[in-house]
Write an enzyme that holds these catalytic residues in place. Sequence first.
Site, PDB file in Angstrom:
ATOM      1  N   ARG A  11      -2.866  14.630 -15.034  1.00 44.86           N
ATOM      2  CA  ARG A  11      -2.167  13.348 -14.922  1.00 44.86           C
ATOM      3  C   ARG A  11      -2.497  12.669 -13.601  1.00 44.86           C
ATOM      4  O   ARG A  11      -2.751  11.461 -13.548  1.00 44.86           O
ATOM      5  CB  ARG A  11      -0.654  13.539 -15.039  1.00 44.86           C
ATOM      6  N   TRP A  27     -11.319  -6.393  -6.914  1.00 42.18           N
ATOM      7  CA  TRP A  27     -12.500  -6.726  -6.101  1.00 42.18           C
ATOM      8  C   TRP A  27     -13.396  -7.715  -6.851  1.00 42.18           C
ATOM      9  O   TRP A  27     -13.864  -8.689  -6.279  1.00 42.18           O
ATOM     10  CB  TRP A  27     -13.277  -5.462  -5.747  1.00 42.18           C
ATOM     11  N   ALA A  32      -9.902 -13.494  -2.413  1.00 41.51           N
ATOM     12  CA  ALA A  32      -8.990 -13.189  -1.301  1.00 41.51           C
ATOM     13  C   ALA A  32      -8.947 -11.687  -1.037  1.00 41.51           C
ATOM     14  O   ALA A  32      -8.932 -11.258   0.124  1.00 41.51           O
ATOM     15  CB  ALA A  32      -7.590 -13.717  -1.603  1.00 41.51           C
ATOM     16  N   GLU A  71      -1.547  -7.838  -1.730  1.00 39.09           N
ATOM     17  CA  GLU A  71      -2.518  -8.612  -2.519  1.00 39.09           C
ATOM     18  C   GLU A  71      -2.707  -7.993  -3.902  1.00 39.09           C
ATOM     19  O   GLU A  71      -2.803  -8.716  -4.907  1.00 39.09           O
ATOM     20  CB  GLU A  71      -3.857  -8.701  -1.793  1.00 39.09           C
ATOM     21  N   LEU A 118      -1.437  -6.193  21.326  1.00 41.62           N
ATOM     22  CA  LEU A 118      -2.588  -6.468  22.186  1.00 41.62           C
ATOM     23  C   LEU A 118      -2.252  -7.286  23.423  1.00 41.62           C
ATOM     24  O   LEU A 118      -3.031  -7.293  24.378  1.00 41.62           O
ATOM     25  CB  LEU A 118      -3.683  -7.152  21.376  1.00 41.62           C
TER      26      LEU A 118
END
Length: 120
Positions: A11, A27, A32, A71, A118
């Site tokens: 499974r 893909w 996007a 996404e 950063l």
Amino acid sequence: MAGQNLKGFARLYAAFINSLAGVRATWHHEEAFRQECWLTLAGVPLGLWLGETGIERALLVGVLINVLIVELLNTAVEVTIDRIGIERNNLSGRAKDIGSAAVLSSLVLAGSVWFLILIR
């Protein structure tokens, strides 16, 4: 969909194959997603290098992977809505807009985390 009525490792393997098929389909059909994958491919090594602590590295990399996850979910919503019908519908449009807003929110989160880490 392979893997129905399977148990154990079989499974898990079938679920993994189905997941890869979903990534391949996204893909192939979503520009996007391809752009976000390239961003993640560049960002992961950069985040691992720029992060000074394990937590910073996890955040820098994690928010990029989160963008891909959101996404994928947005694409699943859009594909499902398109499967139901292609005629214009206010609720369908609203659902697609909400999915898009989720992606935008994940991108804002990623940008915010990168910026805040950063600028230290």
